[in-house]
Write an enzyme that holds these catalytic residues in place. Structure first.
Site, PDB file in Angstrom:
ATOM      1  N   THR A  72       0.832  -1.204   0.000  1.00 51.27           N
ATOM      2  CA  THR A  72       0.000   0.000   0.000  1.00 51.27           C
ATOM      3  C   THR A  72       0.866   1.253   0.000  1.00 51.27           C
ATOM      4  O   THR A  72       0.648   2.181  -0.779  1.00 51.27           O
ATOM      5  CB  THR A  72      -0.929  -0.006   1.242  1.00 51.27           C
ATOM      6  OG1 THR A  72      -1.722  -1.189   1.189  1.00 51.27           O
ATOM      7  CG2 THR A  72      -1.824   1.209   1.278  1.00 51.27           C
ATOM      8  N   ASN A 151      -5.347  -9.192  -8.084  1.00 52.98           N
ATOM      9  CA  ASN A 151      -5.426  -9.975  -6.845  1.00 52.98           C
ATOM     10  C   ASN A 151      -6.699 -10.791  -6.724  1.00 52.98           C
ATOM     11  O   ASN A 151      -6.724 -11.785  -6.009  1.00 52.98           O
ATOM     12  CB  ASN A 151      -5.297  -9.040  -5.637  1.00 52.98           C
ATOM     13  CG  ASN A 151      -6.123  -7.789  -5.760  1.00 52.98           C
ATOM     14  OD1 ASN A 151      -5.917  -6.979  -6.668  1.00 52.98           O
ATOM     15  ND2 ASN A 151      -7.095  -7.643  -4.884  1.00 52.98           N
ATOM     16  N   GLN A 179       1.071  -9.052  -6.445  1.00 49.69           N
ATOM     17  CA  GLN A 179       0.608 -10.441  -6.565  1.00 49.69           C
ATOM     18  C   GLN A 179       1.485 -11.275  -7.502  1.00 49.69           C
ATOM     19  O   GLN A 179       1.332 -12.504  -7.547  1.00 49.69           O
ATOM     20  CB  GLN A 179      -0.831 -10.480  -7.082  1.00 49.69           C
ATOM     21  CG  GLN A 179      -1.856  -9.964  -6.082  1.00 49.69           C
ATOM     22  CD  GLN A 179      -2.041 -10.869  -4.870  1.00 49.69           C
ATOM     23  OE1 GLN A 179      -1.675 -12.057  -4.886  1.00 49.69           O
ATOM     24  NE2 GLN A 179      -2.605 -10.328  -3.811  1.00 49.69           N
ATOM     25  N   SER A 199       5.374  -6.381  -2.031  1.00 48.69           N
ATOM     26  CA  SER A 199       4.999  -6.576  -0.622  1.00 48.69           C
ATOM     27  C   SER A 199       5.463  -7.962  -0.165  1.00 48.69           C
ATOM     28  O   SER A 199       5.084  -8.972  -0.765  1.00 48.69           O
ATOM     29  CB  SER A 199       3.478  -6.468  -0.492  1.00 48.69           C
ATOM     30  OG  SER A 199       3.096  -6.779   0.815  1.00 48.69           O
ATOM     31  N   HIS A 201       4.803  -9.967   2.385  1.00 43.44           N
ATOM     32  CA  HIS A 201       3.948 -11.023   2.962  1.00 43.44           C
ATOM     33  C   HIS A 201       3.175 -11.811   1.906  1.00 43.44           C
ATOM     34  O   HIS A 201       2.509 -12.802   2.218  1.00 43.44           O
ATOM     35  CB  HIS A 201       3.013 -10.447   4.035  1.00 43.44           C
ATOM     36  CG  HIS A 201       1.868  -9.627   3.540  1.00 43.44           C
ATOM     37  ND1 HIS A 201       0.596 -10.129   3.453  1.00 43.44           N
ATOM     38  CD2 HIS A 201       1.783  -8.343   3.110  1.00 43.44           C
ATOM     39  CE1 HIS A 201      -0.227  -9.174   3.011  1.00 43.44           C
ATOM     40  NE2 HIS A 201       0.483  -8.078   2.794  1.00 43.44           N
ATOM     41  N   THR A 237      13.397   4.995  11.013  1.00 43.07           N
ATOM     42  CA  THR A 237      14.387   3.947  11.260  1.00 43.07           C
ATOM     43  C   THR A 237      13.980   2.679  10.517  1.00 43.07           C
ATOM     44  O   THR A 237      12.833   2.241  10.617  1.00 43.07           O
ATOM     45  CB  THR A 237      14.483   3.670  12.778  1.00 43.07           C
ATOM     46  OG1 THR A 237      14.843   4.893  13.403  1.00 43.07           O
ATOM     47  CG2 THR A 237      15.502   2.591  13.091  1.00 43.07           C
ATOM     48  N   CYS A 325     -14.411  -6.368   1.450  1.00 40.37           N
ATOM     49  CA  CYS A 325     -15.266  -5.183   1.369  1.00 40.37           C
ATOM     50  C   CYS A 325     -15.479  -4.624   2.754  1.00 40.37           C
ATOM     51  O   CYS A 325     -15.781  -5.343   3.679  1.00 40.37           O
ATOM     52  CB  CYS A 325     -16.618  -5.548   0.786  1.00 40.37           C
ATOM     53  SG  CYS A 325     -16.427  -6.174  -0.856  1.00 40.37           S
TER      54      CYS A 325
HETATM   55  C1  LIG Z   1      -2.457  -6.092  -5.844  1.00 38.87           C
HETATM   56  C2  LIG Z   1      -2.221  -5.603  -4.447  1.00 38.87           C
HETATM   57  N1  LIG Z   1      -1.695  -4.394  -4.262  1.00 38.87           N
HETATM   58  C3  LIG Z   1      -1.448  -3.901  -3.038  1.00 38.87           C
HETATM   59  C4  LIG Z   1      -1.731  -4.639  -1.909  1.00 38.87           C
HETATM   60  C5  LIG Z   1      -1.440  -4.061  -0.560  1.00 38.87           C
HETATM   61  O1  LIG Z   1      -0.297  -4.661  -0.007  1.00 38.87           O
HETATM   62  P1  LIG Z   1      -0.014  -4.563   1.564  1.00 38.87           P
HETATM   63  O2  LIG Z   1      -0.951  -5.479   2.249  1.00 38.87           O
HETATM   64  O3  LIG Z   1       1.415  -4.996   1.721  1.00 38.87           O
HETATM   65  O4  LIG Z   1      -0.175  -3.130   1.956  1.00 38.87           O
HETATM   66  C6  LIG Z   1      -2.304  -5.909  -2.052  1.00 38.87           C
HETATM   67  C7  LIG Z   1      -2.686  -6.703  -0.871  1.00 38.87           C
HETATM   68  O5  LIG Z   1      -3.727  -7.320  -0.820  1.00 38.87           O
HETATM   69  C8  LIG Z   1      -2.549  -6.412  -3.358  1.00 38.87           C
HETATM   70  O6  LIG Z   1      -3.084  -7.613  -3.563  1.00 38.87           O
END
Ligand SMILES: Cc1ncc(COP(=O)(O)O)c(C=O)c1O
Length: 393
Positions: A72, A151, A179, A199, A201, A237, A325
């Site tokens: 994000t 996603n 993704q 990202s 995770h 940091t 949602c």
């Molecule tokens: C395509 C996409 N963009 C951005 C994000 C946001 O990533 P984060 O959870 O690391 O902020 C996600 C997470 O679901 C995602 O699937």
């Protein structure tokens, strides 16, 4: 009960090798990477090693990687950053109508700040037509942002072509690759990318850490001001253990892609074929071929997606409807709406998202469960019953 985790587009299980790599930076070398003593130097070296691993994975130079708190923030930094830094060149941004909210809501915010945003349509499979980008680009276009893979429905875009068109039109090209890392080969040079969001995770790394690739020479206005870390683009940091985890996770992904992608593809295809052949009134959303190797997204007649997810959960299978949602009146996914799927059909959605840790046996268990669960839910659905009655149509 042996649980099955099929919600890997939401987040993934951290790889034990990633946790092992992070551990010394939580327990022993917890210094601030800016400190000049040994604790700081060890942290700094680990940070730079992670930067090196991350840049290698996407064909970038080491200094072109900026660490952030996740996908994000990376999307926000790319889009807001490029928009405000390029105001003298124009105020027009182009994106697609099926982006993640991290992109869409940033664009909505920018519209409130006086920018103009064009939302490109997609075809019924979720593909952006490069011709529509050509038509939308104007002299004042400063940025084009189109995700590498969606996603919800897993459709993969032709980012190389879209990036080339953006450049021909004099605009920067950003892609949300959150993704697709570890699933779709990406090379920022070859693929005409100026900004790319990652990202950790989503590929077996820790939560709360991400990266933004920023091509050398591209100016961004920071979102956060402070001590000037990350070349002034992201003060605060550094989250050294998290960043080490990201670096390790992306390196493992790249090393194992040749083996993991075909394996995930074959399990995905079993899930898709098995579901479509066993369950009547079930359809696949998204493009059949141009699709992430770990994504299967369906819609079912006469069942609610949430009921499917909860019933599968009772059988030990974690899945998703595909869209998170938060507001009551927007409960139809904007992605499914953009594909032209009607509200009542979109409600019966189910997303199965795999990782390299899933097995064929798990797919078989899911296929048994989905058949039972859909039959059970339809047996108590008034709409399903009416549709079968001679007068119900
Ligand atoms: C395509 C996409 N963009 C951005 C994000 C946001 O990533 P984060 O959870 O690391 O902020 C996600 C997470 O679901 C995602 O699937």
């Amino acid at each position: 009960m042996q649980r099955i985790y099929f919600d890997n587009s939401a987040t993934t299980r951290p790889d034990p090798r990633v946790l092992e790599a992070m551990r010394p930076y939580l327990e022993q070398w917890y210094g601030n990477a800016s400190s000049i003593h040994i604790f700081g130097r060890e942290s700094f070296n680990a940070l730079e090693e992670a930067r090196n691993r991350t840049s290698k994975a996407i064909g970038a130079k080491t200094r072109e990687v900026v660490f952030t708190s996740g996908g994000t923030e990376s999307d926000n930094l790319a889009i807001q950053g490029a928009a405000f830094a390029n105001l003298s060149k124009g105020n027009h941004i182009i994106t697609s109508s099926i982006e993640h909210h991290a992109v869409l809501n940033t664009c909505h915010f920018l519209e409130g700040q006086g920018f103009r945003v064009t939302y490109l349509p997609v075809d019924p499979d979720g593909v952006v037509d490069p011709e529509s980008l050509k038509t939308a680009i104007t002299k004042g276009t400063i940025l084009v942002s189109v995700m590498t893979a969606n996603n919800e429905i897993g459709t993969i875009q032709d980012v190389r072509e879209l990036g080339a068109i953006a450049h021909e039109g004099g605009a920067l090209f950003h892609t949300d690759a959150v993704q697709s890392i570890g699933k779709v080969p990406i090379d920022v040079e070859r693929d005409n990318i100026d900004l790319l969001a990652i990202s950790a995770h989503k590929f077996h790394g820790p939560k709360g850490v991400g990266a933004l690739y920023v091509r050398k020479g591209v100016n961004l206005r920071p979102l956060v001001y402070g001590g000037g870390q990350e070349r002034g683009l992201r003060s605060s940091t550094e989250n050294v253990p998290g960043i080490v985890g990201l670096g390790k996770a992306i390196e493992i992904c790249m090393q194992e892609m040749d083996e993991s992608v075909p394996r995930m593809t074959s399990i995905r295809d079993r899930v898709i074929q098995g579901t479509l052949s066993r369950v009547e009134g079930c359809y696949l959303n998204g493009h059949r071929q141009r699709r992430l190797c770990n994504n299967a997204h369906f819609r079912f007649d006469y069942v609610e997606g949430e009921a499917l997810v909860l019933s599968l959960d009772l059988k030990g299978i974690a899945s998703s409807t595909g869209s998170a949602c938060s507001s009551r009146d927007s409960d139809t996914s904007h992605v499914l709406k953009a594909l032209g799927i009607r509200n009542e059909h979109a409600r019966g959605s189910l997303r199965i998202s795999l990782s390299r840790m899933n097995t064929t046996e798990e797919a078989e268990r899911y296929l048994e469960a989905i058949t039972e669960v859909v039959a059970m839910l339809r047996s108590i659905s008034p709409v399903a019953m009416l549709s079968k009655s001679p007068t119900g149509g």
